[in-house]
Write an enzyme that holds these catalytic residues in place. Structure first.
Site, mmCIF file in Angstrom:
data_model
loop_
_atom_site.group_PDB
_atom_site.id
_atom_site.type_symbol
_atom_site.label_atom_id
_atom_site.label_comp_id
_atom_site.label_asym_id
_atom_site.label_seq_id
_atom_site.Cartn_x
_atom_site.Cartn_y
_atom_site.Cartn_z
ATOM 1 N N HIS A 132 -6.354 -8.293 -5.115
ATOM 2 C CA HIS A 132 -5.192 -8.015 -4.261
ATOM 3 C C HIS A 132 -4.427 -6.797 -4.771
ATOM 4 C CE1 HIS A 132 -1.606 -9.272 -1.772
ATOM 5 N NE2 HIS A 132 -0.997 -8.586 -2.717
ATOM 6 N N GLU A 133 -4.115 -6.808 -6.052
ATOM 7 C CA GLU A 133 -3.336 -5.702 -6.599
ATOM 8 C C GLU A 133 -4.117 -4.390 -6.566
ATOM 9 O OE1 GLU A 133 -0.253 -5.968 -6.917
ATOM 10 O OE2 GLU A 133 -0.250 -8.139 -6.672
ATOM 11 N N HIS B 10 -3.451 -2.728 -3.333
ATOM 12 C CA HIS B 10 -2.237 -1.906 -3.399
ATOM 13 C C HIS B 10 -2.521 -0.614 -4.167
ATOM 14 C CE1 HIS B 10 0.593 -4.583 -1.544
ATOM 15 N NE2 HIS B 10 0.458 -5.534 -2.441
ATOM 16 N N HIS C 88 -4.025 1.921 -2.065
ATOM 17 C CA HIS C 88 -3.044 2.509 -1.154
ATOM 18 C C HIS C 88 -2.358 3.703 -1.820
ATOM 19 C CE1 HIS C 88 -0.230 1.103 2.367
ATOM 20 N NE2 HIS C 88 -0.793 2.272 2.606
#
Length: 567
Positions: A356-357, A360, A363
């Site tokens: 999940h991280e 990010h 991104h």
């Protein structure tokens, strides 16, 4: 001062009639800063600093008190005792860090100790009379109501959702309510399965089924009904193995290569630093894309949870004569895994958090914007979790697990039979997980939709009455109760916005379906569209437009409901 502020407020409201959305966001931020920021920020920081229960609270137990716990949890509890200077040869410590307390609640056969740990865990922010977080949270709610009024809105929820994909509290509640009813039914069925298990095994619980029983008996039912034991999988999910997996997925999708730089000193010895590089077009020459810091272990005085941050965001509009390196982002992923005395073994959920991280992180690292203020994660709040939650899907792919999930001692790949049992068991307890989250999102929207907070407003009473009205299933409480709900009260970013994870789940399940529909979850053309429209564009275009550019239509909730077992 009063008349000047009144003029500013009136001017802002007039301006809102014609300025574009992004200008409204800038104006809105300036108004909040000038009128409320110093006081509300000070209070939020005060509340956040008082969440020291996770650092300070500890339950010191002996070896025999770890009955039922797998070896890696025993090792982590022993390491926590050593780190906290408990010198007894049989001392073990359970803290309120999620990577320690949740496994303890899952495996410990000592119901009395589970109760003690759970009550402390659920009362973070309330364990000391010196830390009155509920009164601080109430002050923050009143300040937010003032912000909303200054912007001509009746509630903070209305104010906060204006510049989002949802656009209104009503649209948020439409999504949450649809999922909530289905999730409650699923959770109640799960509890009934556990109660049946108790009956069939001749067990009874004093006081009935309680929140500190749920994880323990859910694991028992998972083992009995699906022949799956989480502790069987953990030896194949060492931190090193899962890190290698996420780097490999990153490379196969977006061509990113991670080069470890031991010569660069970070802010803590546990932090690893990487150069992130990518080929230039079709050539063999590569270029620097980002610097990446991986900070994975829990430690005292480190904030709880998991998050991505940027020490420098990507941009292209450098001042003349500036070093080109100034355009390169510096991205950090932060986790709080319990450090083992040897290899650190992760649960599957821990592995999902790491993936999940990294979403990010992508991104930030893949951002391709001219202006820093429009780059990276500077997007609408209910779009920002799409890149992160999308990345989670690849950890469940058998092709990824077969390549990287290898036993930390023998190097043997994870058995096919274990993967089949994992897949069969994955949807069990999804009702619990969905209720735990959705209840928080509903509470957040409800408490920020109040038109007033009278002098006798009692936040704890509001929580209790609200959950009763919603029909909260027996044995489940809010995942984040008000006194430690940092997403809501440590800053305003997720206030009246905690729903964004579920909003983004609609998006990420739909986007991942696009990969699945090709028959190749690493399909190059789909990955390139994903890089262009999901990860690289930042806030240069409206998120609705970006999604349509990728998918060719508006989002479809059916993929989320199917993948959560809610249909």
């Amino acid at each position: 001062m009063k008349s000047r502020l009144g003029w500013l407020n009136g001017f802002t409201l007039d301006l809102l009639e014609w300025v574009p959305s992004w200008m409204r966001r800038v104006r809105k931020s300036m108004l909040i800063f000038r009128l409320n920021w110093p006081h509300s920020k000070q209070i939020s920081c005060k509340m956040f600093s008082r969440l020291k229960d996770e650092e300070e609270w500890e339950m010191v137990i002996k070896s025999e008190d770890m009955e039922g716990c797998p070896e890696d949890l025993v090792s982590s509890a022993r390491q926590a005792a050593i780190d906290r200077n408990h010198d007894g040869p049989h001392d073990h410590v359970i803290t309120l860090g999620r990577s320690l307390v949740e496994p303890f609640l899952t495996y410990s056969s000592r119901r009395d100790l589970r109760k003690k740990a759970f009550e402390a865990f659920s009362q973070r922010g309330e364990l000391s009379e010196e830390r009155d977080n509920l009164s601080i949270a109430t002050k923050i709610l009143r300040l937010r109501k003032r912000q909303a009024k200054l912007m001509g809105k009746s509630t903070f929820a209305e104010f906060q959702t204006e510049d989002t994909m949802a656009q209104s509290p009503e649209n948020v509640l439409k999504l949450l309510s649809d999922v909530w009813a289905r999730a409650k039914d699923a959770a109640n069925r799960e509890r009934e399965m556990m109660e049946t298990f108790l009956t069939e095994n001749g067990e009874s619980l004093d006081g009935g089924f309680q929140p500190w029983d749920w994880r323990y008996y859910a694991e028992k039912v998972r083992q009995a009904n699906f022949n799956f034991d989480e502790s069987e999988l953990k030896p194949y999910l060492s931190l090193n193995a899962v890190t290698n997996a996420v780097f490999d997925v990153s490379n196969k999708l977006y061509g990113l290569k991670y080069v470890k730089r031991d010569d660069i000193e970070a802010y803590h010895p546990d932090v690893n630093v990487y150069e992130v590089r990518r080929n230039k077009g079709d050539t063999d020459e590569d270029e620097l894309v980002a610097l990446f810091l991986h900070d994975n272990y829990a430690r005292q005085n480190k904030s709880s949870g998991a998050w991505m941050s940027e020490y420098r965001s990507q941009k292209k509009n450098l001042v003349p004569g500036a070093d080109p390196i100034e355009s390169i982002p510096i991205v950090s992923n932060n986790n709080n895994f319990a450090k083992g005395s040897g290899s650190t073994l992760l649960s599957f959920d821990d592995g999902v958090t790491l993936f999940h991280e990294m979403g990010h992180g992508h991104h930030g690292m893949l951002s391709d914007s001219t202006y820093r203020t429009l780059s990276s994660t500077s997007v609408l709040r209910d779009f920002v979790e799409l890149p992160s939650q999308l990345m989670e899907h690849w950890l469940s792919e058998p092709v990824v697990l077969k390549e990287h999930a290898k036993h930390y001692e023998t190097g043997e790949p994870v058995p096919d039979d274990l993967l089949k049992r994992l897949k069969a068991a994955q949807l069990f307890n999804e009702g619990f997980a969905t209720v735990e989250y959705t209840a928080c999102a509903l509470f957040d929207m409800a408490v920020h939709s109040l038109s007033a907070y009278d002098d006798d407003f009692d936040l704890a009473k509001f929580e209790k009455e609200f959950l009763e009205e919603q029909g909260m299933p027996q044995g489940i409480v809010l995942r984040h109760r008000p006194a430690h709900f940092a997403h809501l009260f440590a800053s305003s970013g997720y206030a009246a916005g905690y729903y964004v994870y579920q909003w983004a789940q609609v998006l990420d399940n739909d986007v991942y379906a696009a990969f699945e529909e090709t028959g190749n979850v690493f399909d190059p053309e789909t990955a390139e569209r994903c890089r262009k429209f999901i990860y690289s564009s930042g806030n240069t275009k409206p998120p609705q437009e970006l999604f349509r550019s990728f998918r060719g239509r508006d989002p479809d909730i059916s993929f989320l409901l199917k993948n959560r077992g809610l249909v």
